[in-house]
Design a protein around this motif. Structure first.
Motif: not given
Length: 181
Positions: A68-94
């Motif tokens: 989970q990462a912060g989104i920085l826009y013009q050096d200010k935190l404006v939101g978040m985004i990330g991969y909920h998990y990584i399923d390497y066996a099925s090669k998928k994420t959300s």
């Protein structure tokens, strides 16, 4: 501090405890707006509530099971985004994301999501990425639609929001579809 640049004024940052006041202030000023679609908003009532969450996010990253990462826009935190998990066996994420209301309409979330899509397919060599969003959340649904995701259908009563269930759309993008875009 780990920062992943996207473009000049846009980057992703793994949050640390020192980022808690800025994260809390951002959520607090957007609380009513975020609460409409995110089930965790009411449980984050004070800065201290973020300490164990940031530790969990950092452990998730260290375990290579998403981030989970912060989104920085013009050096200010404006939101978040990330991969909920990584399923390497099925090669998928959300991918999950949120953006403060006053920073929408600038292409920030589309660029951040595109970056995670590129990374998932080209670096992690995954095959499938999913995005789920409330059926009434047009702004959130516009992101996967803009990026060529396929709407697979509606998940009925997919998530409980405070006092009711709501339906969600499920979008996906496969690596073979991405490669021909």
């Amino acid at each position: 501090m780990f920062i992943f640049p996207i473009e000049d004024n846009l980057s992703l940052k793994l949050l640390e405890k020192k980022d808690i006041p800025e994260l809390f202030a951002l959520v607090d000023q957007s609380r009513k707006y975020l609460r409409e679609w995110l089930p965790w908003v009411d449980s984050m009532e004070k800065e201290e509530d973020y300490e164990p969450v940031i530790e969990l996010w950092r452990k998730q990253f260290c375990d290579e099971n998403g981030f989970q990462a912060g989104i920085l826009y013009q050096d200010k935190l404006v939101g978040m985004i990330g991969y909920h998990y990584i399923d390497y066996a099925s090669k998928k994420t959300s991918i999950g994301y949120w953006l403060s209301e006053h920073n929408q309409g600038k292409g920030i979330m589309t660029k951040a999501t595109q970056t995670l899509v590129d990374y998932a397919f080209n670096v992690l060599h995954l095959n499938r990425i999913e995005i789920q969003c409330g059926t009434g959340n047009r702004k959130s649904a516009a992101i996967p639609e803009r990026l060529g995701f396929v709407k697979e259908g509606t998940i009925r009563d997919a998530e409980y929001l405070y006092d009711h269930f709501h339906d969600c759309y499920l979008y996906s993008l496969l690596k073979r579809e991405y490669e021909i875009m």
